[in-house]
Design a protein around this motif. Structure first.
Motif, mmCIF file in Angstrom:
data_model
loop_
_atom_site.group_PDB
_atom_site.id
_atom_site.type_symbol
_atom_site.label_atom_id
_atom_site.label_comp_id
_atom_site.label_asym_id
_atom_site.label_seq_id
_atom_site.Cartn_x
_atom_site.Cartn_y
_atom_site.Cartn_z
ATOM 1 N N PRO A 9 -1.466 -9.786 11.103
ATOM 2 C CA PRO A 9 -1.732 -10.506 9.852
ATOM 3 C C PRO A 9 -0.644 -11.498 9.476
ATOM 4 N N CYS A 30 -4.183 -12.278 -0.219
ATOM 5 C CA CYS A 30 -3.998 -11.225 0.786
ATOM 6 C C CYS A 30 -4.279 -9.848 0.202
ATOM 7 N N THR A 32 -7.566 -7.562 1.288
ATOM 8 C CA THR A 32 -7.354 -6.213 1.819
ATOM 9 C C THR A 32 -8.090 -5.177 0.981
ATOM 10 N N GLU A 84 -6.952 1.577 6.518
ATOM 11 C CA GLU A 84 -5.720 1.533 5.725
ATOM 12 C C GLU A 84 -4.512 1.927 6.568
ATOM 13 N N TRP A 109 -4.291 1.408 9.805
ATOM 14 C CA TRP A 109 -4.027 0.253 10.667
ATOM 15 C C TRP A 109 -3.292 -0.843 9.895
ATOM 16 N N ALA A 110 -3.732 -1.092 8.652
ATOM 17 C CA ALA A 110 -3.069 -2.119 7.839
ATOM 18 C C ALA A 110 -1.610 -1.744 7.586
ATOM 19 N N SER A 111 -1.353 -0.473 7.297
ATOM 20 C CA SER A 111 0.022 -0.012 7.072
ATOM 21 C C SER A 111 0.862 -0.196 8.327
ATOM 22 N N GLN A 134 0.449 -2.465 10.578
ATOM 23 C CA GLN A 134 0.731 -3.882 10.738
ATOM 24 C C GLN A 134 1.779 -4.391 9.752
ATOM 25 N N ILE A 135 1.844 -3.772 8.577
ATOM 26 C CA ILE A 135 2.777 -4.212 7.536
ATOM 27 C C ILE A 135 4.208 -3.806 7.858
ATOM 28 N N ALA A 182 -2.494 -0.228 0.940
ATOM 29 C CA ALA A 182 -2.452 -1.413 1.800
ATOM 30 C C ALA A 182 -2.615 -2.732 1.042
ATOM 31 N N MET A 185 0.159 -5.454 1.610
ATOM 32 C CA MET A 185 -0.152 -6.736 2.244
ATOM 33 C C MET A 185 0.285 -7.897 1.346
#
Length: 337
Positions: A34, A75, A79, A98, A100-102, A104-105, A182, A186
């Protein structure tokens, strides 16, 4: 307890899963990230906003303000919308997305990779006596000009990068992930990305990046201080000097142009017994910066690994402390409901 049809404790588990995935896998180059999309959005929006507003200092600042507000908001809302749609399908799908988003963050593994794997190249170059190669290697992980750095300055730059990014890259994202999941994580990542791309005090960005830089300062004010305290607290675990870390943090935590950068740098300097910071060259211009810490001994390459261990253990501690705080709030709210 459930709020809005979902269990808020699941956010803790999702963040913990994302943290574990980040430690295990880092950021594979083939996987879309992201932050890359945020960077492209910033580049795309910058040119259009600059042309849409008057070509004056005030107009350029207004254009930068629009970007600084719009990107994190977009963003965060995007999300939230994705998670909400996933939750309508199945709670398990929302959890996976969530997590996966964490993942990536957070940047725990990436910082470890940069600080150890990349600086291993620095070490190899220093060992072989190739100072030019070591300068090039350290230029991959720091923002300053490296063509005039000696051996000690190259190592010091790498240690400073680990110390400062412990907050920006890991502990601050964990802080916001545990507060708002998330979506807020994000949004914070967008703020951080904006600052890294346009938050410079040079001719091009002194006006356009002003709002982004100030927003980043505000967003990191609390997390940077918590990061320093966590680093001090875990010093005994990693065999470093907790008293020295606390002493230098109290004395030198404000010795930086940024209100936040010296927080973790001072704690790290005291823990290691080193003197960090000082004058540095950025974009060909010498910037006079005060020193942080005491030179109790000469800096050595092993200090990069020690700083990295301090960052990793403090990050795990942050996950536990922030997660426990969220769980306590959830239980307290549930008891009152």
């Amino acid at each position: 307890p459930r709020f809005g049809g979902r269990c808020p404790v699941m956010t803790i588990l999702a963040v913990a899963a994302g943290f574990a995935a980040d430690l295990a896998f880092g950021d594979p180059r083939w996987l879309p990230h992201p932050v890359v999309a945020m960077g492209r959005a910033i580049t795309w929006a910058e040119g259009r906003l600059r042309h849409a507003f008057p070509q004056t200092s005030a107009g350029t600042r207004a254009a930068g303000l629009v970007l600084a507000v719009a990107l994190p908001l977009a963003c965060g809302l995007l999300t939230w919308g994705i998670l909400h749609l996933c939750g309508m399908v199945h709670s398990g799908l929302r959890f996976v997305v969530e997590a996966w988003a964490s993942y990536q963050i957070l940047a725990t593994c990436e910082l470890r990779r940069q600080s150890l794997d990349e600086t291993m190249k620095v070490y190899d170059a220093l060992e072989s006596g190739d100072l030019a190669a070591s300068r090039h290697a350290v230029s991959m992980i720091v923002g300053r000009d490296t063509d005039r750095l000696d051996d000690a300055a190259v190592t010091r730059a790498a240690v400073e990068t680990v110390a400062e990014n412990a907050s920006d890259g890991v502990i601050a994202p964990l802080f916001y992930l545990m507060i708002g999941g998330a979506p807020l994580g994000m949004a914070y990542k967008a703020v951080n990305t904006l600052d890294s791309m346009v938050g410079y005090k040079n001719e091009r960005y002194i006006d356009f990046g002003c709002a982004s830089a100030r927003l980043d300062d505000a967003a990191n004010w609390i997390p940077s201080r918590l990061s320093a305290l966590l680093m001090i607290a875990v010093c005994p675990i990693v065999g470093l000097d907790a008293r020295g870390a606390a002493r230098i943090w109290r004395r030198d935590r404000r010795r930086h142009a940024s209100p936040n950068a010296a927080q973790t740098e001072s704690a790290c300097a005291g823990a290691l017994g080193l003197r960090l910071a000082g004058p540095a060259v950025y974009f060909g211009k010498l910037i006079e910066k005060p020193t942080i810490g005491d030179a109790s001994r000469e800096i050595e390459w092993g200090d990069i690994a020690r700083a990295t261990r301090l960052m990793l253990v403090a990050s795990v501690c942050a996950l536990v402390v922030f997660g426990a705080a969220r769980a306590a709030v959830v239980l307290a709210v549930g008891a009152m409901a």
